[in-house]
Motif scaffolding. Structure first.
Motif, mmCIF file in Angstrom:
data_model
loop_
_atom_site.group_PDB
_atom_site.id
_atom_site.type_symbol
_atom_site.label_atom_id
_atom_site.label_comp_id
_atom_site.label_asym_id
_atom_site.label_seq_id
_atom_site.Cartn_x
_atom_site.Cartn_y
_atom_site.Cartn_z
ATOM 1 N N SER A 49 -61.504 7.256 -28.276
ATOM 2 C CA SER A 49 -62.050 6.582 -26.952
ATOM 3 C C SER A 49 -63.315 7.108 -26.355
ATOM 4 C CB SER A 49 -61.186 7.004 -25.958
ATOM 5 O OG SER A 49 -59.787 6.556 -26.094
ATOM 6 N N MET A 50 -63.809 8.511 -26.876
ATOM 7 C CA MET A 50 -65.095 8.978 -26.496
ATOM 8 C C MET A 50 -66.111 8.292 -27.362
ATOM 9 S SD MET A 50 -64.413 13.116 -26.303
ATOM 10 C CE MET A 50 -66.124 13.322 -26.473
ATOM 11 N N GLU A 51 -65.891 7.972 -28.650
ATOM 12 C CA GLU A 51 -66.938 7.358 -29.412
ATOM 13 C C GLU A 51 -66.751 5.732 -28.948
ATOM 14 O OE1 GLU A 51 -67.283 8.105 -34.064
ATOM 15 O OE2 GLU A 51 -66.247 6.260 -33.831
ATOM 16 N N GLU A 52 -65.669 4.935 -28.807
ATOM 17 C CA GLU A 52 -65.763 3.691 -28.412
ATOM 18 C C GLU A 52 -66.509 3.389 -27.013
ATOM 19 O OE1 GLU A 52 -61.601 2.952 -28.656
ATOM 20 O OE2 GLU A 52 -61.612 2.917 -30.910
ATOM 21 N N ASN A 53 -66.157 4.381 -26.135
ATOM 22 C CA ASN A 53 -67.049 4.317 -25.007
ATOM 23 C C ASN A 53 -68.310 4.413 -24.697
ATOM 24 O OD1 ASN A 53 -64.502 3.447 -24.087
ATOM 25 N ND2 ASN A 53 -63.797 5.353 -23.323
ATOM 26 N N GLY A 54 -68.871 5.139 -25.852
ATOM 27 C CA GLY A 54 -70.222 5.693 -25.992
ATOM 28 C C GLY A 54 -70.549 6.988 -25.323
ATOM 29 N N THR A 55 -69.541 7.864 -24.851
ATOM 30 C CA THR A 55 -69.782 9.088 -24.692
ATOM 31 C C THR A 55 -70.053 10.098 -25.655
ATOM 32 O OG1 THR A 55 -67.464 9.488 -24.269
ATOM 33 C CG2 THR A 55 -68.346 8.676 -22.351
ATOM 34 N N ALA A 110 -71.406 10.132 -30.069
ATOM 35 C CA ALA A 110 -72.266 9.524 -30.787
ATOM 36 C C ALA A 110 -71.228 8.771 -31.904
ATOM 37 C CB ALA A 110 -73.313 10.440 -31.362
ATOM 38 N N LEU A 111 -72.033 7.499 -32.401
ATOM 39 C CA LEU A 111 -71.205 7.040 -33.439
ATOM 40 C C LEU A 111 -70.962 7.619 -34.593
ATOM 41 C CD1 LEU A 111 -70.102 4.091 -33.968
ATOM 42 C CD2 LEU A 111 -72.242 3.661 -34.806
ATOM 43 N N GLY A 112 -69.874 7.747 -35.286
ATOM 44 C CA GLY A 112 -69.684 8.572 -36.419
ATOM 45 C C GLY A 112 -68.959 10.045 -35.808
ATOM 46 N N TYR A 113 -68.938 10.213 -34.492
ATOM 47 C CA TYR A 113 -68.532 11.574 -34.094
ATOM 48 C C TYR A 113 -67.132 11.894 -34.541
ATOM 49 C CZ TYR A 113 -66.848 14.929 -30.714
ATOM 50 O OH TYR A 113 -66.460 16.085 -30.198
ATOM 51 N N VAL A 114 -66.186 10.789 -34.643
ATOM 52 C CA VAL A 114 -64.765 11.055 -35.106
ATOM 53 C C VAL A 114 -64.758 11.385 -36.604
ATOM 54 C CG1 VAL A 114 -62.464 9.955 -35.666
ATOM 55 C CG2 VAL A 114 -63.666 9.554 -33.349
ATOM 56 N N THR A 115 -65.670 10.673 -37.525
ATOM 57 C CA THR A 115 -65.605 11.033 -38.768
ATOM 58 C C THR A 115 -66.152 12.438 -38.948
ATOM 59 O OG1 THR A 115 -65.723 8.622 -39.328
ATOM 60 C CG2 THR A 115 -66.870 10.240 -40.885
ATOM 61 N N GLU A 116 -67.085 12.931 -38.141
ATOM 62 C CA GLU A 116 -67.754 14.314 -38.237
ATOM 63 C C GLU A 116 -66.585 15.396 -38.011
ATOM 64 O OE1 GLU A 116 -71.148 16.930 -36.018
ATOM 65 O OE2 GLU A 116 -71.381 14.714 -36.289
ATOM 66 N N MET A 117 -65.947 15.046 -37.037
ATOM 67 C CA MET A 117 -64.702 15.808 -36.441
ATOM 68 C C MET A 117 -63.787 16.097 -37.707
ATOM 69 S SD MET A 117 -65.544 17.309 -33.550
ATOM 70 C CE MET A 117 -64.042 18.027 -33.005
ATOM 71 N N ILE A 118 -63.339 14.942 -38.206
ATOM 72 C CA ILE A 118 -62.262 14.974 -39.112
ATOM 73 C C ILE A 118 -63.042 15.583 -40.350
ATOM 74 C CG2 ILE A 118 -61.163 13.567 -40.868
ATOM 75 C CD1 ILE A 118 -60.993 11.456 -38.698
ATOM 76 N N ASN A 119 -64.267 15.282 -40.717
ATOM 77 C CA ASN A 119 -64.808 16.184 -41.877
ATOM 78 C C ASN A 119 -64.604 17.676 -41.791
ATOM 79 O OD1 ASN A 119 -65.058 13.836 -43.606
ATOM 80 N ND2 ASN A 119 -66.985 13.398 -42.757
ATOM 81 N N LEU A 120 -65.003 18.099 -40.647
ATOM 82 C CA LEU A 120 -65.125 19.477 -40.118
ATOM 83 C C LEU A 120 -63.622 20.165 -40.276
ATOM 84 C CD1 LEU A 120 -67.641 19.587 -37.195
ATOM 85 C CD2 LEU A 120 -67.937 20.893 -39.515
ATOM 86 N N PHE A 121 -62.913 19.399 -39.890
ATOM 87 C CA PHE A 121 -61.323 19.926 -39.829
ATOM 88 C C PHE A 121 -60.839 19.970 -41.181
ATOM 89 C CE2 PHE A 121 -57.096 18.015 -40.556
ATOM 90 C CZ PHE A 121 -56.384 19.280 -40.088
ATOM 91 N N ILE A 122 -61.165 18.836 -42.217
ATOM 92 C CA ILE A 122 -60.703 19.041 -43.445
ATOM 93 C C ILE A 122 -61.504 20.305 -44.253
ATOM 94 C CG2 ILE A 122 -60.915 17.727 -45.885
ATOM 95 C CD1 ILE A 122 -60.502 15.333 -44.066
ATOM 96 N N LYS A 123 -62.674 20.356 -43.924
ATOM 97 C CA LYS A 123 -63.462 21.368 -44.727
ATOM 98 C C LYS A 123 -62.918 22.726 -44.098
ATOM 99 C CE LYS A 123 -67.895 23.498 -44.651
ATOM 100 N NZ LYS A 123 -69.009 23.629 -43.692
ATOM 101 N N ASP A 124 -62.812 23.003 -42.867
ATOM 102 C CA ASP A 124 -62.355 24.273 -42.091
ATOM 103 C C ASP A 124 -61.219 24.775 -42.529
ATOM 104 O OD1 ASP A 124 -64.807 24.591 -41.209
ATOM 105 O OD2 ASP A 124 -64.194 24.009 -39.043
ATOM 106 N N THR A 125 -60.052 23.768 -42.636
ATOM 107 C CA THR A 125 -58.740 23.724 -42.913
ATOM 108 C C THR A 125 -58.308 24.166 -44.355
ATOM 109 O OG1 THR A 125 -57.975 22.401 -41.150
ATOM 110 C CG2 THR A 125 -56.438 22.783 -42.725
ATOM 111 N N LYS A 126 -59.374 23.806 -45.345
ATOM 112 C CA LYS A 126 -59.152 23.975 -46.714
ATOM 113 C C LYS A 126 -59.574 25.572 -46.820
ATOM 114 C CE LYS A 126 -60.305 19.649 -48.975
ATOM 115 N NZ LYS A 126 -61.376 19.059 -49.894
ATOM 116 N N ARG A 127 -60.690 25.866 -46.280
ATOM 117 C CA ARG A 127 -60.981 27.299 -46.328
ATOM 118 C C ARG A 127 -60.191 28.254 -45.730
ATOM 119 N NH1 ARG A 127 -62.894 30.199 -42.337
ATOM 120 N NH2 ARG A 127 -63.193 28.602 -41.227
#
Length: 148
Positions: free
Chosen positions: A32-38, A40-57
């Protein structure tokens, strides 16, 4: 494939992730934050990528600690808490619940229980990671189709 058909696949995927309890409302808030403009575009993808990287480690670090002859449960506890925070931030509900389950075995200082909890946690992570990656691929396909 037309953008509308890809969007329908994406919507079905996300809905099924909620229905099966894989995700919670925190993920929807991110979107919703990304869709409403609160956010940045790509924020969800960035958060998911960080989650994956951090979780693997973190999972690798926990596995290394549990393979030691003497387990430092305090450090394992810190890592599981970090993982719980990572999963909470992206709404990965099943991973979060697995972390809470893991804590029971840490508190009882059960190496066998911790190894079992780690296996469950790893499985839950792999499931959500695979779905997240599919989600991001579908979003890329939609973006490649052009503006709405």
């Amino acid at each position: 494939m037309a953008a509308a058909a890809i969007r329908a696949r994406l919507d079905y995927l996300v809905t099924s992730m909620f229905t099966t309890g894989m995700l919670d409302e925190n993920f929807q808030q991110l979107r919703s934050m990304e869709e409403n403009g609160t956010a940045a575009l790509g924020y969800v993808t960035e958060m998911i990528n960080l989650f994956i990287k951090d979780t693997k480690r973190i999972l690798n670090d926990i596995a290394g600690l549990l393979n030691q002859p003497v387990v430092d449960y305090d450090i394992v506890d810190v890592l599981v808490r970090q993982l719980k925070g990572c999963s909470y931030s992206v709404g990965a509900k099943k991973v979060n619940l697995s972390c809470m389950h893991f804590h029971q075995f840490i508190e009882s200082r059960s190496k066998e229980g911790c190894l079992m909890a780690l296996a469950l946690l790893t499985n839950e992570f792999c499931d959500v990671r695979d779905k997240f990656q599919t989600m991001m691929q579908l979003e890329q396909q939609i973006a490649a189709c052009g503006p709405k």
